[in-house]
Enzyme design. Structure first.
Site, PDB file in Angstrom:
ATOM      1  N   GLU A   1      40.530  55.135  39.644  1.00 14.60           N
ATOM      2  CA  GLU A   1      41.774  55.802  40.042  1.00 14.60           C
ATOM      3  C   GLU A   1      42.299  56.740  38.957  1.00 14.60           C
ATOM      4  O   GLU A   1      42.728  57.860  39.248  1.00 14.60           O
ATOM      5  CB  GLU A   1      42.842  54.749  40.348  1.00 14.60           C
ATOM      6  CG  GLU A   1      42.561  53.873  41.544  1.00 14.60           C
ATOM      7  CD  GLU A   1      43.649  52.835  41.701  1.00 14.60           C
ATOM      8  OE1 GLU A   1      44.680  53.151  42.313  1.00 14.60           O
ATOM      9  OE2 GLU A   1      43.469  51.705  41.189  1.00 14.60           O
TER      10      GLU A   1
ATOM     11  N   THR B   1      32.784  38.965  34.400  1.00 13.44           N
ATOM     12  CA  THR B   1      34.227  38.939  34.665  1.00 13.44           C
ATOM     13  C   THR B   1      34.866  38.291  33.448  1.00 13.44           C
ATOM     14  O   THR B   1      34.428  37.222  33.014  1.00 13.44           O
ATOM     15  CB  THR B   1      34.554  38.118  35.922  1.00 13.44           C
ATOM     16  OG1 THR B   1      33.866  38.673  37.041  1.00 13.44           O
ATOM     17  CG2 THR B   1      36.051  38.126  36.191  1.00 13.44           C
TER      18      THR B   1
ATOM     19  N   ASP C   1      37.503  37.275  44.460  1.00 14.98           N
ATOM     20  CA  ASP C   1      38.293  38.429  44.027  1.00 14.98           C
ATOM     21  C   ASP C   1      38.853  39.139  45.252  1.00 14.98           C
ATOM     22  O   ASP C   1      38.105  39.518  46.159  1.00 14.98           O
ATOM     23  CB  ASP C   1      37.432  39.390  43.214  1.00 14.98           C
ATOM     24  CG  ASP C   1      38.278  40.425  42.498  1.00 14.98           C
ATOM     25  OD1 ASP C   1      39.356  40.075  41.982  1.00 14.98           O
ATOM     26  OD2 ASP C   1      37.865  41.589  42.437  1.00 14.98           O
TER      27      ASP C   1
ATOM     28  N   GLU D   1      38.812  46.632  35.737  1.00 14.57           N
ATOM     29  CA  GLU D   1      39.844  46.459  36.754  1.00 14.57           C
ATOM     30  C   GLU D   1      40.849  45.448  36.221  1.00 14.57           C
ATOM     31  O   GLU D   1      40.505  44.292  35.952  1.00 14.57           O
ATOM     32  CB  GLU D   1      39.254  45.978  38.083  1.00 14.57           C
ATOM     33  CG  GLU D   1      38.369  47.007  38.762  1.00 14.57           C
ATOM     34  CD  GLU D   1      37.994  46.624  40.183  1.00 14.57           C
ATOM     35  OE1 GLU D   1      38.535  45.624  40.709  1.00 14.57           O
ATOM     36  OE2 GLU D   1      37.156  47.325  40.776  1.00 14.57           O
TER      37      GLU D   1
ATOM     38  N   ASP E   1      37.956  42.448  36.053  1.00 13.32           N
ATOM     39  CA  ASP E   1      36.824  42.418  36.982  1.00 13.32           C
ATOM     40  C   ASP E   1      35.982  43.668  36.742  1.00 13.32           C
ATOM     41  O   ASP E   1      36.142  44.685  37.405  1.00 13.32           O
ATOM     42  CB  ASP E   1      37.348  42.368  38.427  1.00 13.32           C
ATOM     43  CG  ASP E   1      36.227  42.314  39.440  1.00 13.32           C
ATOM     44  OD1 ASP E   1      35.249  41.603  39.200  1.00 13.32           O
ATOM     45  OD2 ASP E   1      36.343  42.991  40.477  1.00 13.32           O
TER      46      ASP E   1
ATOM     47  N   HIS F   1      46.073  50.684  45.240  1.00 13.70           N
ATOM     48  CA  HIS F   1      44.664  50.756  44.845  1.00 13.70           C
ATOM     49  C   HIS F   1      43.758  50.964  46.048  1.00 13.70           C
ATOM     50  O   HIS F   1      42.849  51.810  46.018  1.00 13.70           O
ATOM     51  CB  HIS F   1      44.272  49.471  44.113  1.00 13.70           C
ATOM     52  CG  HIS F   1      42.805  49.371  43.838  1.00 13.70           C
ATOM     53  ND1 HIS F   1      42.132  50.246  43.015  1.00 13.70           N
ATOM     54  CD2 HIS F   1      41.859  48.495  44.310  1.00 13.70           C
ATOM     55  CE1 HIS F   1      40.847  49.913  42.977  1.00 13.70           C
ATOM     56  NE2 HIS F   1      40.659  48.862  43.752  1.00 13.70           N
TER      57      HIS F   1
ATOM     58  N   GLU G   1      43.552  42.823  36.512  1.00 16.12           N
ATOM     59  CA  GLU G   1      43.929  41.898  37.575  1.00 16.12           C
ATOM     60  C   GLU G   1      44.654  40.678  37.011  1.00 16.12           C
ATOM     61  O   GLU G   1      44.632  40.426  35.801  1.00 16.12           O
ATOM     62  CB  GLU G   1      42.687  41.449  38.359  1.00 16.12           C
ATOM     63  CG  GLU G   1      41.839  42.614  38.874  1.00 16.12           C
ATOM     64  CD  GLU G   1      40.761  42.190  39.852  1.00 16.12           C
ATOM     65  OE1 GLU G   1      40.819  41.032  40.338  1.00 16.12           O
ATOM     66  OE2 GLU G   1      39.870  43.004  40.128  1.00 16.12           O
TER      67      GLU G   1
ATOM     68  N   ARG H   1      30.550  51.337  39.118  1.00 16.30           N
ATOM     69  CA  ARG H   1      30.891  52.073  40.346  1.00 16.30           C
ATOM     70  C   ARG H   1      29.684  52.739  40.992  1.00 16.30           C
ATOM     71  O   ARG H   1      29.625  52.837  42.235  1.00 16.30           O
ATOM     72  CB  ARG H   1      31.959  53.139  40.030  1.00 16.30           C
ATOM     73  CG  ARG H   1      33.257  52.591  39.458  1.00 16.30           C
ATOM     74  CD  ARG H   1      33.940  51.633  40.406  1.00 16.30           C
ATOM     75  NE  ARG H   1      35.259  51.249  39.911  1.00 16.30           N
ATOM     76  CZ  ARG H   1      36.034  50.334  40.464  1.00 16.30           C
ATOM     77  NH1 ARG H   1      35.605  49.672  41.531  1.00 16.30           N
ATOM     78  NH2 ARG H   1      37.208  50.048  39.960  1.00 16.30           N
TER      79      ARG H   1
ATOM     80  N   GLN I   1      27.779  50.038  42.686  1.00 16.56           N
ATOM     81  CA  GLN I   1      28.604  49.537  43.792  1.00 16.56           C
ATOM     82  C   GLN I   1      28.548  50.446  45.008  1.00 16.56           C
ATOM     83  O   GLN I   1      28.442  49.986  46.158  1.00 16.56           O
ATOM     84  CB  GLN I   1      30.053  49.382  43.316  1.00 16.56           C
ATOM     85  CG  GLN I   1      30.990  48.808  44.367  1.00 16.56           C
ATOM     86  CD  GLN I   1      32.419  48.654  43.822  1.00 16.56           C
ATOM     87  OE1 GLN I   1      32.679  48.920  42.654  1.00 16.56           O
ATOM     88  NE2 GLN I   1      33.316  48.208  44.679  1.00 16.56           N
TER      89      GLN I   1
ATOM     90  N   LYS J   1      29.309  43.845  40.372  1.00 18.08           N
ATOM     91  CA  LYS J   1      30.401  42.999  39.878  1.00 18.08           C
ATOM     92  C   LYS J   1      29.894  41.740  39.177  1.00 18.08           C
ATOM     93  O   LYS J   1      30.579  41.198  38.304  1.00 18.08           O
ATOM     94  CB  LYS J   1      31.279  42.564  41.056  1.00 18.08           C
ATOM     95  CG  LYS J   1      31.890  43.704  41.865  1.00 18.08           C
ATOM     96  CD  LYS J   1      33.172  44.189  41.235  1.00 18.08           C
ATOM     97  CE  LYS J   1      33.934  45.097  42.185  1.00 18.08           C
ATOM     98  NZ  LYS J   1      35.248  45.502  41.637  1.00 18.08           N
TER      99      LYS J   1
END
Length: 406
Positions: free
Chosen positions: A352, A251, A119, A193, A227, A126, A195, A231, A234, A247
């Site tokens: 975000e 996925t 990834d 996320e 993904d 971002h 992607e 948080r 993480q 993560k």
């Protein structure tokens, strides 16, 4: 320009003959096999092969696309040309029509056996937003970000097809600012996320890098990726190394793989790169892709990220992933990293969109989200310009969040 198909409803559906994305499907009581989306149907390639209508070297009566992907670009091109002929020439209709299965009658399975999963972190918007959130007084971008496509290795064993529920992960996390010690429990900051990924078909030998000019020779097609990210887990585990448990739990990928050949009309010039990339990362062709993404939470659109603004392109990502001599394997999955843009409605994750939970997002049903709640369903879909002017559909990748296991 491709001719119009005789398949009713395929024109303007996003799944016309200028698309022809590949997937794997099954019907009740039958083994999985490879198919192609056309209109509201799946064209059974194993059935076509058994009828002698397409060349098949044990590619299509299979539970994955891997064998066909490994066959190489000449086979991909020949099969695409043959399918276009079969689906546009009325003289084939009586022989092909019995192999059209309504999509509503099939289960769409994971299209590829994923070998490795990488990834990237390729959206400048971002990366800069994440930097402003976590390094408010420093440079938003790390010093290496504009020198190379930053990435991490994920787990191939937890790549799931669209529709597979995602169980909220547990791990070490801080639950309040200023805590001295972490606690263990379910993630309280579960995120998505949005992607776009690509899958490798033709492998490469160990020790030999794959240049940007060889992208079409190795890469079979593109698909959508979610993904999932915890948080809070993480932020604690990424001191100093990168994502791991935050993560690796899940996925999600879309069931359709759009061939590289279908996306020629979608190629655009990517953002200017300054400083100029090193020679192995230079690309003589414009490999930005004008894809329009849409993110929905519980059926409500919350963002529309523009993929054309991605700083690092797919051929550059592939070149960087192999420059040290790491070999490609059939089924390797490479994801773009979160797709984002300059406006709030362009942001491709809740980190975000809610500025790490400090600016909750208002949904159309009157509820608010800082991060995902149990029972939330996240859907990502995308379209691209097609050769005939009508948009091509990537389908969608969707999943519902289930409570953490005890």
């Amino acid at each position: 320009m491709t001719s119009e198909s005789w398949v009713a409803g395929s024109a303007g559906s996003g799944f016309g003959v200028d698309n022809l994305p590949y997937g794997v499907f099954s019907r009740r009581g039958e083994l999985p096999r490879v198919g192609v989306a056309i209109g509201a149907h799946v064209l059974d390639l194993a059935g076509l092969a058994a009828a002698g209508l397409v060349d098949d070297r044990r590619w299509f009566a299979s539970g994955s696309l891997n064998a066909f992907m490994a066959a190489g670009r000449a086979a991909w091109q020949a099969n695409r040309a043959r399918l276009t002929e079969l689906l546009t020439d009325e003289t084939y209709r009586d022989r092909v029509e019995p192999h059209l299965v309504p999509r509503a009658d099939v289960e769409l399975l994971r299209p590829v056996e994923v070998a490795d999963y990488v990834d990237f972190f390729s959206s400048e918007h971002h990366a800069a937003n994440a930097g402003r959130i976590f390094r408010a007084n420093g440079d938003p971008l790390p010093p290496n970000w504009k020198r190379l496509p930053v990435a991490y290795h994920g787990r191939s064993g937890t790549v799931y097809v669209s529709g597979t529920p995602v169980v909220r992960p547990c791990g070490q996390r801080f639950t309040a600012p200023g805590e001295a010690e972490p606690s263990y429990g379910p993630s309280l900051r579960l995120d998505f996320e949005a992607e776009v990924g690509f899958v490798a078909g033709v492998p490469s030998p160990p020790g030999r890098r794959v240049g940007t000019e060889a992208f079409r020779d190795h890469v079979f097609g593109f698909l959508l990726v979610n993904d999932w990210s915890a948080r809070d887990i993480q932020s604690w585990e990424s001191r100093p190394l990168g994502p791991f448990l935050a993560k690796s739990f899940a996925t999600s990928i879309s069931p359709w793989v759009v061939p590289v050949a279908a996306l020629e009309a979608a190629r655009v010039t990517p953002p200017a790169q300054d400083p100029p990339p090193l020679p192995y990362l230079r690309c003589d062709e414009p490999w930005g892709l004008d894809l329009s993404l849409e993110i929905l939470i519980n059926g409500h659109v919350v963002a529309r990220p523009p993929f054309a603004l991605m700083y690092w392109t797919s051929p550059q990502q592939l070149a960087h992933a192999t420059v040290n001599g790491a070999s490609l394997r059939t089924g390797d999955l490479f994801a773009s990293g979160t797709v984002s843009g300059p406006k709030r409605e362009h942001r491709g994750c809740l980190l975000e969109l809610t500025w790490n939970g400090t600016e909750p997002l208002d949904l159309a049903d009157g509820t608010r989200r800082a991060y995902l709640e149990d029972g939330d369903t996240v859907t990502i879909r995308a379209t691209a310009p097609g050769a005939t002017g009508a948009p091509l559909s990537f389908g969608e990748v969707t999943a519902t969040v289930l409570p953490a296991m005890p």
